[in-house]
Scaffold this motif. Structure first.
Motif, PDB file in Angstrom:
ATOM      1  N   MET A 197       0.821  -1.194   0.000  1.00  0.00           N
ATOM      2  CA  MET A 197       0.000   0.000   0.000  1.00  0.00           C
ATOM      3  C   MET A 197       0.860   1.251   0.000  1.00  0.00           C
ATOM      4  N   SER A 198       2.133   1.123   0.107  1.00  0.00           N
ATOM      5  CA  SER A 198       3.007   2.269   0.205  1.00  0.00           C
ATOM      6  C   SER A 198       2.953   3.163  -1.034  1.00  0.00           C
ATOM      7  N   ASN A 199       2.954   4.459  -0.799  1.00  0.00           N
ATOM      8  CA  ASN A 199       2.984   5.505  -1.824  1.00  0.00           C
ATOM      9  C   ASN A 199       1.742   5.548  -2.705  1.00  0.00           C
ATOM     10  N   GLU A 200       0.625   5.068  -2.173  1.00  0.00           N
ATOM     11  CA  GLU A 200      -0.654   5.128  -2.876  1.00  0.00           C
ATOM     12  C   GLU A 200      -1.511   6.245  -2.290  1.00  0.00           C
ATOM     13  N   VAL A 201      -2.247   6.940  -3.142  1.00  0.00           N
ATOM     14  CA  VAL A 201      -3.230   7.914  -2.674  1.00  0.00           C
ATOM     15  C   VAL A 201      -4.445   7.121  -2.216  1.00  0.00           C
ATOM     16  N   ASP A 202      -4.801   7.251  -0.929  1.00  0.00           N
ATOM     17  CA  ASP A 202      -5.913   6.454  -0.434  1.00  0.00           C
ATOM     18  C   ASP A 202      -6.812   7.196   0.556  1.00  0.00           C
ATOM     19  N   TYR A 203      -6.733   8.517   0.572  1.00  0.00           N
ATOM     20  CA  TYR A 203      -7.620   9.307   1.423  1.00  0.00           C
ATOM     21  C   TYR A 203      -7.624  10.730   0.883  1.00  0.00           C
ATOM     22  N   PHE A 204      -8.677  11.465   1.161  1.00  0.00           N
ATOM     23  CA  PHE A 204      -8.740  12.867   0.749  1.00  0.00           C
ATOM     24  C   PHE A 204      -9.534  13.651   1.776  1.00  0.00           C
ATOM     25  N   GLU A 205      -9.357  14.956   1.740  1.00  0.00           N
ATOM     26  CA  GLU A 205     -10.156  15.852   2.574  1.00  0.00           C
ATOM     27  C   GLU A 205     -10.534  17.073   1.756  1.00  0.00           C
ATOM     28  N   ILE A 206     -11.721  17.562   2.039  1.00  0.00           N
ATOM     29  CA  ILE A 206     -12.209  18.794   1.422  1.00  0.00           C
ATOM     30  C   ILE A 206     -12.543  19.741   2.556  1.00  0.00           C
ATOM     31  N   GLY A 207     -12.046  20.954   2.460  1.00  0.00           N
ATOM     32  CA  GLY A 207     -12.387  21.986   3.434  1.00  0.00           C
ATOM     33  C   GLY A 207     -13.342  22.970   2.784  1.00  0.00           C
ATOM     34  N   SER A 208     -14.405  23.322   3.488  1.00  0.00           N
ATOM     35  CA  SER A 208     -15.414  24.204   2.910  1.00  0.00           C
ATOM     36  C   SER A 208     -16.077  25.054   4.000  1.00  0.00           C
ATOM     37  N   PRO A 209     -16.228  26.366   3.756  1.00  0.00           N
ATOM     38  CA  PRO A 209     -16.974  27.184   4.701  1.00  0.00           C
ATOM     39  C   PRO A 209     -18.487  26.962   4.579  1.00  0.00           C
ATOM     40  N   ASP A 210     -18.898  26.225   3.543  1.00  0.00           N
ATOM     41  CA  ASP A 210     -20.307  25.889   3.348  1.00  0.00           C
ATOM     42  C   ASP A 210     -20.410  24.381   3.115  1.00  0.00           C
ATOM     43  N   PRO A 211     -20.286  23.595   4.190  1.00  0.00           N
ATOM     44  CA  PRO A 211     -20.249  22.142   4.018  1.00  0.00           C
ATOM     45  C   PRO A 211     -21.520  21.568   3.413  1.00  0.00           C
ATOM     46  N   GLU A 212     -22.657  22.182   3.656  1.00  0.00           N
ATOM     47  CA  GLU A 212     -23.896  21.655   3.067  1.00  0.00           C
ATOM     48  C   GLU A 212     -23.876  21.799   1.548  1.00  0.00           C
ATOM     49  N   ALA A 213     -23.363  22.923   1.036  1.00  0.00           N
ATOM     50  CA  ALA A 213     -23.257  23.104  -0.413  1.00  0.00           C
ATOM     51  C   ALA A 213     -22.253  22.115  -1.001  1.00  0.00           C
ATOM     52  N   SER A 214     -21.136  21.929  -0.306  1.00  0.00           N
ATOM     53  CA  SER A 214     -20.139  20.968  -0.789  1.00  0.00           C
ATOM     54  C   SER A 214     -20.692  19.556  -0.765  1.00  0.00           C
ATOM     55  N   LYS A 215     -21.416  19.223   0.308  1.00  0.00           N
ATOM     56  CA  LYS A 215     -22.032  17.902   0.404  1.00  0.00           C
ATOM     57  C   LYS A 215     -23.007  17.685  -0.749  1.00  0.00           C
ATOM     58  N   ALA A 216     -23.841  18.673  -1.041  1.00  0.00           N
ATOM     59  CA  ALA A 216     -24.813  18.555  -2.134  1.00  0.00           C
ATOM     60  C   ALA A 216     -24.098  18.387  -3.474  1.00  0.00           C
ATOM     61  N   PHE A 217     -23.041  19.164  -3.693  1.00  0.00           N
ATOM     62  CA  PHE A 217     -22.321  19.085  -4.967  1.00  0.00           C
ATOM     63  C   PHE A 217     -21.679  17.714  -5.157  1.00  0.00           C
ATOM     64  N   TYR A 218     -20.846  17.294  -4.200  1.00  0.00           N
ATOM     65  CA  TYR A 218     -20.114  16.039  -4.366  1.00  0.00           C
ATOM     66  C   TYR A 218     -21.018  14.809  -4.298  1.00  0.00           C
ATOM     67  N   SER A 219     -22.062  14.873  -3.490  1.00  0.00           N
ATOM     68  CA  SER A 219     -23.020  13.770  -3.463  1.00  0.00           C
ATOM     69  C   SER A 219     -23.757  13.675  -4.792  1.00  0.00           C
ATOM     70  N   GLY A 220     -24.135  14.830  -5.333  1.00  0.00           N
ATOM     71  CA  GLY A 220     -24.821  14.843  -6.624  1.00  0.00           C
ATOM     72  C   GLY A 220     -23.931  14.393  -7.768  1.00  0.00           C
ATOM     73  N   LEU A 221     -22.659  14.818  -7.734  1.00  0.00           N
ATOM     74  CA  LEU A 221     -21.735  14.496  -8.821  1.00  0.00           C
ATOM     75  C   LEU A 221     -21.254  13.055  -8.768  1.00  0.00           C
ATOM     76  N   PHE A 222     -20.818  12.606  -7.599  1.00  0.00           N
ATOM     77  CA  PHE A 222     -20.186  11.294  -7.479  1.00  0.00           C
ATOM     78  C   PHE A 222     -21.006  10.268  -6.707  1.00  0.00           C
ATOM     79  N   GLY A 223     -22.130  10.666  -6.133  1.00  0.00           N
ATOM     80  CA  GLY A 223     -22.923   9.743  -5.327  1.00  0.00           C
ATOM     81  C   GLY A 223     -22.320   9.467  -3.963  1.00  0.00           C
ATOM     82  N   TRP A 224     -21.405  10.324  -3.499  1.00  0.00           N
ATOM     83  CA  TRP A 224     -20.771  10.131  -2.202  1.00  0.00           C
ATOM     84  C   TRP A 224     -21.790  10.286  -1.087  1.00  0.00           C
ATOM     85  N   GLU A 225     -21.655   9.466  -0.069  1.00  0.00           N
ATOM     86  CA  GLU A 225     -22.453   9.601   1.144  1.00  0.00           C
ATOM     87  C   GLU A 225     -21.605  10.340   2.177  1.00  0.00           C
ATOM     88  N   VAL A 226     -22.049  11.536   2.544  1.00  0.00           N
ATOM     89  CA  VAL A 226     -21.335  12.343   3.525  1.00  0.00           C
ATOM     90  C   VAL A 226     -22.126  12.290   4.818  1.00  0.00           C
TER      91      VAL A 226
END
Length: 115
Positions: A1-30
């Motif tokens: 698993m070494s040197n693999e990208v396996d996590y991410f973070e998004i910082g947002s002052p409007d987390p509800e808008a970010s949640k709606a965008f990424y959930s709508g685009l990728f189907g992510w469950e936040v």
């Protein structure tokens, strides 16, 4: 698993808008914020969404690279021109640090404790 990208973070002052965008685009469950830091998990454990409204309101997207040795990776990165943005953190479960590459792009390195 070494040197693999396996996590991410998004910082947002409007987390509800970010949640709606990424959930709508990728189907992510936040999930709901699960800490006093207003951190929500994405797809159980694939990433996280920070509510930055209480900490300066910054926006960011950052990827985490799983390494074998965080201090050694910090040393190698700085030798190649990176700067440390967030020094080594050991939260008891993982060790991680955030760096800026020579062009100013933020990225992180991490490893689970005991690995």
């Amino acid at each position: 698993m070494s040197n693999e990208v396996d996590y991410f973070e998004i910082g947002s002052p409007d987390p509800e808008a970010s949640k709606a965008f990424y959930s709508g685009l990728f189907g992510w469950e936040v999930g709901p914020p699960s800490s006093p830091a207003q951190y929500s998990m994405v797809n159980t454990d694939e990433g996280g969404l920070w509510d930055t409204s209480g900490m300066g309101g910054a926006n960011w997207a950052i990827f985490y690279v799983h390494v074998d040795d965080v201090p050694a990776a910090i040393d190698k990165a700085t030798a190649l021109g990176a700067t440390v943005a967030l020094p080594l953190v050991d939260n008891g479960r993982i060790e991680f640090a955030q760096l800026l590459d020579p062009l100013g792009n933020r990225f992180a390195i991490w490893q689970p404790k005991g690995a």
